[in-house]
Design an enzyme around this catalytic site. Structure first.
Site, PDB file in Angstrom:
ATOM      1  N   ILE A 134       0.852  -1.181   0.000  1.00 19.13           N
ATOM      2  CA  ILE A 134       0.000   0.000   0.000  1.00 19.13           C
ATOM      3  C   ILE A 134       0.894   1.239   0.000  1.00 19.13           C
ATOM      4  CG2 ILE A 134      -1.721   1.297   1.325  1.00 19.13           C
ATOM      5  CD1 ILE A 134      -2.575  -1.408   2.567  1.00 19.13           C
ATOM      6  N   GLU A 181      -2.466  -2.903 -12.274  1.00 14.77           N
ATOM      7  CA  GLU A 181      -2.136  -2.627 -10.878  1.00 14.77           C
ATOM      8  C   GLU A 181      -2.598  -3.807 -10.024  1.00 14.77           C
ATOM      9  OE1 GLU A 181      -2.939   0.767  -7.418  1.00 14.77           O
ATOM     10  OE2 GLU A 181      -3.902   0.928  -9.381  1.00 14.77           O
TER      11      GLU A 181
END
Length: 234
Positions: free
Chosen positions: A28, A102
């Site tokens: 993240i 992604e």
């Protein structure tokens, strides 16, 4: 400095029906969307961002937010929906010669689902159901995978980035959780303790924005060479 692990990059000199498919992986806040934006200028590259907006609006329900706020209740339905939406991206047709995604089903399985199990937010029975789904997909659906770009970071750096971008759903994400995800990515992509479906290109994504572009440029020769020539810009 960038490097490729284990195997060489597949050649694109011979004709191929499927696009050269690249998964952009990392923790993240590693800069995956920024990395994708670097390739917007190329006219034969199809970019797929993580389908966060789908997770935020499942017929009016913010499943993404619920997963973080009530993990024990929502981790399993959330991860089930992640599997569906990622599979949709994997199998979506594009006429472009290069497909940049992604994340992937593989990071969902090897990193996020494993973290949920370890943190007791995913019951062992639910975990087993997820594995049955992944096994079925792996055995029956072709997932094109030619290269993995690992945006390698340190947890402390991505923690600060995550706080700076201010996604409300991520308010409860702790540094310890980011360290856990970091270790799972390392086990998978650096140490090969989980299945890697393609060669891994490692980039130093801890760099500041004024320097990270050099890392992005170094990745272009591995990603953009198609039919023996580089893809042109718009």
């Amino acid at each position: 400095m960038s490097k490729v692990l284990k195997t060489s990059i597949p050649s694109l000199s011979s004709p191929r029906k499927a696009p050269f498919t690249v998964f952009i992986e990392g923790n993240i806040g590693a800069g995956k969307t920024t990395f994708l934006n670097h390739f917007k200028k190329y006219d034969d590259v199809r970019l797929y961002t993580e389908p966060v907006e789908k997770w935020r609006n499942v017929q009016g329900i913010n499943l993404f937010e619920l997963m973080y706020k009530e993990s024990h209740k929502w981790a399993f339905p959330f991860q089930t929906y992640v599997t569906l939406t990622m599979l949709q991206t994997h199998t979506e047709y594009t006429s472009k010669r290069v497909k940049l995604m992604e994340r992937s089903l593989y990071s969902a399985r090897h990193c996020f689902v494993e973290a949920m199990l370890a943190n007791n937010t995913l019951h062992k029975g639910m975990y087993n159901i997820m594995q049955e789904w992944y096994n079925y997909i792996n055995e029956n659906i072709h997932i094109q995978a030619d290269l993995i770009v690992y945006l390698r970071t340190t947890p402390e750096v991505v923690y600060e980035r995550m706080k700076a971008r201010g996604r409300s759903e991520e308010d409860s994400v702790s540094l310890d959780y980011l360290k856990q995800l970091h270790d799972l990515h390392e086990d998978w992509l650096m140490h090969g303790r989980k299945h890697r479906p393609a060669p891994v290109l490692v980039l130093n994504a801890d760099l500041d924005m004024d320097k990270i572009c050099d890392e992005y440029v170094r990745s272009e020769s591995s990603i953009l060479r198609s039919q023996g020539q580089f893809i042109s810009t718009n």
